[in-house]
Design a protein around this motif. Structure first.
Motif, mmCIF file in Angstrom:
data_model
loop_
_atom_site.group_PDB
_atom_site.id
_atom_site.type_symbol
_atom_site.label_atom_id
_atom_site.label_comp_id
_atom_site.label_asym_id
_atom_site.label_seq_id
_atom_site.Cartn_x
_atom_site.Cartn_y
_atom_site.Cartn_z
ATOM 1 N N PRO A 81 -5.149 5.803 -0.866
ATOM 2 C CA PRO A 81 -4.314 6.868 -1.492
ATOM 3 C C PRO A 81 -2.956 6.532 -1.534
ATOM 4 O O PRO A 81 -2.378 5.898 -0.712
ATOM 5 N N ALA A 82 -2.224 6.956 -2.689
ATOM 6 C CA ALA A 82 -0.722 6.770 -2.884
ATOM 7 C C ALA A 82 -0.009 7.836 -1.874
ATOM 8 O O ALA A 82 -0.577 8.844 -1.625
ATOM 9 N N PRO A 83 0.942 7.261 -1.112
ATOM 10 C CA PRO A 83 1.581 7.901 -0.374
ATOM 11 C C PRO A 83 2.453 9.296 -0.919
ATOM 12 O O PRO A 83 2.710 9.092 -2.126
ATOM 13 N N THR A 84 2.460 10.287 -0.213
ATOM 14 C CA THR A 84 2.759 11.730 -0.646
ATOM 15 C C THR A 84 4.117 11.713 -0.226
ATOM 16 O O THR A 84 4.608 11.359 0.756
ATOM 17 N N THR A 85 5.056 12.209 -1.296
ATOM 18 C CA THR A 85 6.573 12.494 -0.809
ATOM 19 C C THR A 85 6.684 14.088 -0.706
ATOM 20 O O THR A 85 6.289 14.783 -1.437
ATOM 21 N N LYS A 86 7.135 14.569 0.446
ATOM 22 C CA LYS A 86 7.598 15.769 0.722
ATOM 23 C C LYS A 86 8.692 16.382 0.012
ATOM 24 O O LYS A 86 9.754 15.669 -0.152
#
Length: 308
Positions: A298-303
């Motif tokens: 999964p692609a890293p999520t940015t907060k």
């Protein structure tokens, strides 16, 4: 200014070498194999060569095996080839096992240190040294320091006597030079160098075959096209050199070009094409697995920063 650093000259050199490859007469197309069975046919060629009673044909497949991947059947055959009746087969087996860089070969290579023929136990020592086993270094040091009267007990009295004859005939230094190049711990030389040295030493080698070998680590489309054309050359040495270089480039897109050579009239070309096909097939599988793993990550999520 060095040749390779001059863009215009470098381009001209590639064009000259490419022309040299393409100018050879083209051999007749060999019979085609159904697209669904190339891997099966490749193993059939290898199995038949390994079981052949002709020592020269066993030698050819042992040398060709240095192009291969991690196939247990080929590895088992190479370790068994260390006990072949023909000296050339045993030395080639040492070289190919070293090229595969499989630590599992160490026990068999240590056993080969007891071979009474100097070329074989020296070659086994070189292979062990390349694989990082101290026994190889001990033998090489004992050979190197024999004039100083040192002895660690690795060489038997019979081996020492054989080695003295080896030295007197000047074969020792020639073999040291040949094997030293073959086993040089330099990136790009280990895998497949047995086939390269054999092709370079062939009395039928010509400018075309040398040009084909020069493209082993090329990436440009022009040299790739030239190598594909060289697979149809009338000279078996040129065809074999092209197979070697295409295998070394690790480009699975060319594996289908190798299938017609499974029926080549030259045994060396058949063997090399079969091993090269399986090598590129393995490379393709590895690439697919790596891509599948990348796609499933999964692609890293940015907060999002909260507005103040």
């Amino acid at each position: 200014m060095p040749f390779a650093k001059t863009p215009v000259r470098a381009l001209g050199g590639i064009m000259i070498l490419t022309f040299a490859l393409l100018q050879g007469a083209v051999a007749k197309e060999p019979p085609k194999i159904p697209d669904t069975e190339p891997e099966k046919r490749a193993w059939q060629i290898i199995d038949e060569a390994m079981a052949n009673k002709d020592a020269d044909k066993r030698y050819e497949i042992v040398v060709a095996a240095s192009l291969g991947g991690p196939h247990q059947k080929v590895f088992d055959f190479l370790t068994k080839a260390l006990e072949d009746k023909k000296v050339e087969v045993r030395t080639a087996a040492c070289a190919s096992l070293a090229s595969l860089k499989n630590p599992g070969a160490i026990p068999a290579l240590k056993k080969a240190l007891a071979d009474p023929v100097p070329e074989v136990f020296f070659c086994a020592a070189q292979a062990l040294w390349m694989l990082g086993d101290p026994a190889g270094e001990q033998v090489l040091l004992e050979v190197l320091e024999k004039e100083k009267g040192t002895s660690s007990g690795f060489l038997t009295a019979h081996q020492r006597q054989a080695l003295a004859t080896f030295n007197s005939k000047k074969r020792f230094f020639l073999t040291m030079f040949h094997l030293g190049i073959r086993f040089a711990p330099v990136p790009g030389l280990a895998m497949g160098y047995s086939t390269m040295t054999q092709l370079m030493a062939d009395h039928k080698a010509n400018g075309q075959s040398m040009a084909a070998l020069a493209f082993a680590h090329g990436k440009d489309p022009a040299s790739l096209q030239a190598l594909r054309g060289a697979l149809k050359d009338k000279s078996p040495v040129v065809r074999a050199a092209a197979v070697h270089s295409l295998a070394m480039r690790n480009d699975p897109s060319v594996k289908e070009d190798l299938i017609p050579l499974f029926e080549d009239k030259a045994v060396r070309v058949q063997d090399m094409a079969a091993v090269a096909y399986l090598r590129l097939n393995f490379v393709e599988q590895q690439q697919r697995q790596a891509q599948a793993a990348a796609d499933s990550t999964p692609a890293p999520t940015t907060k999002k920063k909260s507005a103040k």
